[in-house]
Design a protein around this motif. Structure first.
Motif: not given
Length: 175
Positions: A94-121
């Motif tokens: 949110g501050d515009g800072l760049l973050w670097l990561g590496r994928l470490d798993g396969s796809w899954w759907y996060d059906g939690s209310a928290e995930a839905a609230a930020v639409d990162l499902v």
């Protein structure tokens, strides 16, 4: 007399993949940076596309996304699901800072209310560096792809971007 095998030439090594993952919802009611903050704190990378039911497989998710959000959204999800583990991903908080990561798993759907609230499902596990990457250290292609804006995940296709990203990772993590 047998002929010697043909020379195969130098081995071609594929460049590591670098991917832009803004983790920004297409829902304007979700504050900018909310998805990225959730991803960074939970060790996830992902994209939006809330569904009414939790899909049990990528194929089911693709079909449901196509039906609800359209073919273009389904194609974006399909590309995200297909990324190989170890793919480098960049996001901005949110501050515009760049973050670097590496994928470490396969796809899954996060059906939690928290995930839905930020639409990162639609998510995958991700190992994020413990701190943002200094702007002077980030490859120019990464900075340029975020400067263009947008909410789509996409491969950073500039030649050398993947190798430069891998070099940043190795400098910080050590391999």
């Amino acid at each position: 007399m047998k002929e010697p095998p043909a020379a195969s030439g130098p081995e071609v090594v594929a460049e590591p993949l670098a991917y832009r993952a803004p983790m920004r919802s297409r829902d304007d009611a979700v504050p900018d940076g909310a998805g990225a903050e959730r991803g960074l704190t939970r060790g996830l990378v992902g994209m939006g596309g809330r569904l009414e039911r939790v899909p049990s497989s990528p194929a089911e998710a693709l079909s449901a996304v196509d039906a609800r959000w359209g073919e273009r959204a389904a194609r974006r999800l399909e590309r995200f699901v297909a990324l190989p583990e170890g793919t480098f991903v960049w996001t901005r908080d949110g501050d515009g800072l760049l973050w670097l990561g590496r994928l470490d798993g396969s796809w899954w759907y996060d059906g939690s209310a928290e995930a839905a609230a930020v639409d990162l499902v639609h998510v995958r596990s991700c190992v994020w560096l413990p701190a943002p990457v200094a702007p002077a250290v980030a490859p120019a292609a990464v900075t340029a792809t975020f400067a263009r804006g947008g909410r789509n995940g996409q491969r950073i296709g500039t030649p050398g971007a993947g190798a430069a990203t891998a070099a940043v990772w190795e400098r910080i993590v050590g391999g």
